[in-house]
Design a protein around this motif. Structure first.
Motif, PDB file in Angstrom:
ATOM      1  N   ARG A 166      32.183  25.128  35.270  1.00 51.21           N
ATOM      2  CA  ARG A 166      33.014  25.701  34.194  1.00 51.21           C
ATOM      3  C   ARG A 166      34.286  24.900  33.957  1.00 51.21           C
ATOM      4  NH1 ARG A 166      30.415  29.867  36.360  1.00 51.21           N
ATOM      5  NH2 ARG A 166      28.874  30.671  34.926  1.00 51.21           N
ATOM      6  N   ASP A 208      39.738  33.004  32.547  1.00 46.11           N
ATOM      7  CA  ASP A 208      39.380  33.033  31.125  1.00 46.11           C
ATOM      8  C   ASP A 208      40.341  33.934  30.349  1.00 46.11           C
ATOM      9  OD1 ASP A 208      38.018  32.649  28.791  1.00 46.11           O
ATOM     10  OD2 ASP A 208      36.345  33.952  29.282  1.00 46.11           O
ATOM     11  N   LEU A 209      40.589  35.125  30.886  1.00 45.85           N
ATOM     12  CA  LEU A 209      41.479  36.078  30.202  1.00 45.85           C
ATOM     13  C   LEU A 209      42.904  35.542  30.088  1.00 45.85           C
ATOM     14  CD1 LEU A 209      40.355  39.480  31.790  1.00 45.85           C
ATOM     15  CD2 LEU A 209      40.116  38.778  29.420  1.00 45.85           C
ATOM     16  N   LYS A 223      29.670  34.045  35.799  1.00 48.47           N
ATOM     17  CA  LYS A 223      31.116  34.002  36.071  1.00 48.47           C
ATOM     18  C   LYS A 223      31.479  35.082  37.076  1.00 48.47           C
ATOM     19  CE  LYS A 223      33.320  32.238  31.922  1.00 48.47           C
ATOM     20  NZ  LYS A 223      34.122  32.553  30.756  1.00 48.47           N
ATOM     21  N   ASP A 224      32.312  34.735  38.035  1.00 45.55           N
ATOM     22  CA  ASP A 224      32.773  35.761  38.972  1.00 45.55           C
ATOM     23  C   ASP A 224      34.155  36.261  38.538  1.00 45.55           C
ATOM     24  OD1 ASP A 224      34.646  33.929  39.842  1.00 45.55           O
ATOM     25  OD2 ASP A 224      33.571  33.419  41.672  1.00 45.55           O
ATOM     26  N   GLU A 225      34.745  37.140  39.353  1.00 44.83           N
ATOM     27  CA  GLU A 225      35.995  37.797  38.945  1.00 44.83           C
ATOM     28  C   GLU A 225      37.154  36.812  38.752  1.00 44.83           C
ATOM     29  OE1 GLU A 225      36.605  40.492  42.271  1.00 44.83           O
ATOM     30  OE2 GLU A 225      37.866  38.977  43.242  1.00 44.83           O
ATOM     31  N   GLU A 241      42.886  26.910  30.978  1.00 42.43           N
ATOM     32  CA  GLU A 241      41.782  27.088  31.936  1.00 42.43           C
ATOM     33  C   GLU A 241      41.785  25.963  32.969  1.00 42.43           C
ATOM     34  OE1 GLU A 241      37.809  27.619  30.500  1.00 42.43           O
ATOM     35  OE2 GLU A 241      38.368  29.303  29.238  1.00 42.43           O
ATOM     36  N   GLU A 250      36.925  33.649  37.820  1.00 38.57           N
ATOM     37  CA  GLU A 250      36.701  32.895  36.584  1.00 38.57           C
ATOM     38  C   GLU A 250      36.950  33.765  35.347  1.00 38.57           C
ATOM     39  OE1 GLU A 250      33.461  29.679  38.289  1.00 38.57           O
ATOM     40  OE2 GLU A 250      32.762  31.634  37.634  1.00 38.57           O
ATOM     41  N   HIS A 251      36.608  35.061  35.448  1.00 39.05           N
ATOM     42  CA  HIS A 251      36.913  35.974  34.339  1.00 39.05           C
ATOM     43  C   HIS A 251      38.425  36.091  34.154  1.00 39.05           C
ATOM     44  CE1 HIS A 251      33.141  37.487  32.853  1.00 39.05           C
ATOM     45  NE2 HIS A 251      32.690  37.692  34.076  1.00 39.05           N
ATOM     46  N   LEU A 252      39.129  36.169  35.274  1.00 42.02           N
ATOM     47  CA  LEU A 252      40.591  36.294  35.224  1.00 42.02           C
ATOM     48  C   LEU A 252      41.205  35.039  34.597  1.00 42.02           C
ATOM     49  CD1 LEU A 252      42.829  38.264  36.120  1.00 42.02           C
ATOM     50  CD2 LEU A 252      43.033  36.936  38.208  1.00 42.02           C
ATOM     51  N   THR A 309      43.000  32.711  27.595  1.00 39.46           N
ATOM     52  CA  THR A 309      42.819  33.223  26.230  1.00 39.46           C
ATOM     53  C   THR A 309      44.113  33.849  25.722  1.00 39.46           C
ATOM     54  OG1 THR A 309      40.486  33.635  26.665  1.00 39.46           O
ATOM     55  CG2 THR A 309      41.432  34.771  24.787  1.00 39.46           C
TER      56      THR A 309
END
Lengths: 74, 133
Positions: B4, B75-76, B67-69, B125, B71-73, B79
């Motif tokens: 990623r 991303d958020l 995606k794990d937590e 990112e 990577e989600h964090l 963003t």
């Protein structure tokens, strides 16, 4: 940027469990290897769920894996 | 470097190249300009797919892992930074339209604002991946 106020014994526990690799632990916990590495280096504090899963893989209690050092840092 | 993070690098570099392409003189002026713009977009999309397929082929397991937590964090958080950049860019574009009375130029600058906001998102990112969180 300050490190999260959590320290852990994951590296030691991996060593004690037959030199388990980060990838093997990541596969069992359900996260990426990079996330295990970030947790191990105290760069990232995992969610409670992931913390419990890590402890469960090693058959240890949560407090044996993670220690909160926030009060000492303050 | 994770799959990623490589994807973020690809998107960032291609968006910067696309923004440079859009900044060329004659962009979107007349039918040639429109063709140039469509060619740029097509090249951007094709290169994104091609490069992502190549890195997924090199590390298939990494690419298949959801995606794990963390990577989600990442991303958020990235963003959110991109969103602020987008709002600032759109407001600036509206101001330019009011000042110069050129809606075509305003449209152009809004498109550029979208590209820059995306580039900032991917740059965020990359920084978060480098930091580990």
């Amino acid at each position: 940027m300050a490190s999260p106020p959590l320290t852990n014994t994951i590296r030691k526990l991996r060593f004690e469990h037959g030199e388990m690799t980060q990838q093997a632990l990541a596969d069992r916990v359900g996260v990426t290897r990079q996330t295990i590495n970030a947790i191990e280096l105290n760069k990232y504090s995992p969610s409670l769920e992931v913390a419990f899963r890590i402890a469960s893989v090693f058959g240890a209690k949560l407090e044996d894996v993670f220690t909160y050092d926030g009060d000492e840092q303050a | 470097m994770s799959f990623r993070e490589k994807c973020a690098w690809i998107s960032f570099v291609l968006l910067v190249l696309l923004a440079i392409g859009m900044a060329m003189p004659g962009f979107l002026s007349g039918i040639d300009g429109l063709h140039y713009f469509l060619a740029l977009l097509l090249g951007f999309a094709l290169l994104q797919v091609l490069l992502r397929v190549i890195i997924a082929w090199q590390a298939p397991k990494d690419a298949r892992t959801p995606k794990d937590e963390r990577e989600h964090l990442i991303d958020l958080r990235a963003t959110r930074i991109g969103f602020y950049a987008l709002v600032a860019g759109v407001l600036l574009s509206m101001l330019l339209v009011h000042l110069h009375g050129n809606p075509w130029g305003g449209l152009h600058s809004m498109m550029l604002a979208v590209l820059i906001a995306w580039a900032i998102k991917f740059a965020g990112e990359i920084v978060y991946y480098r930091r580990g969180r």
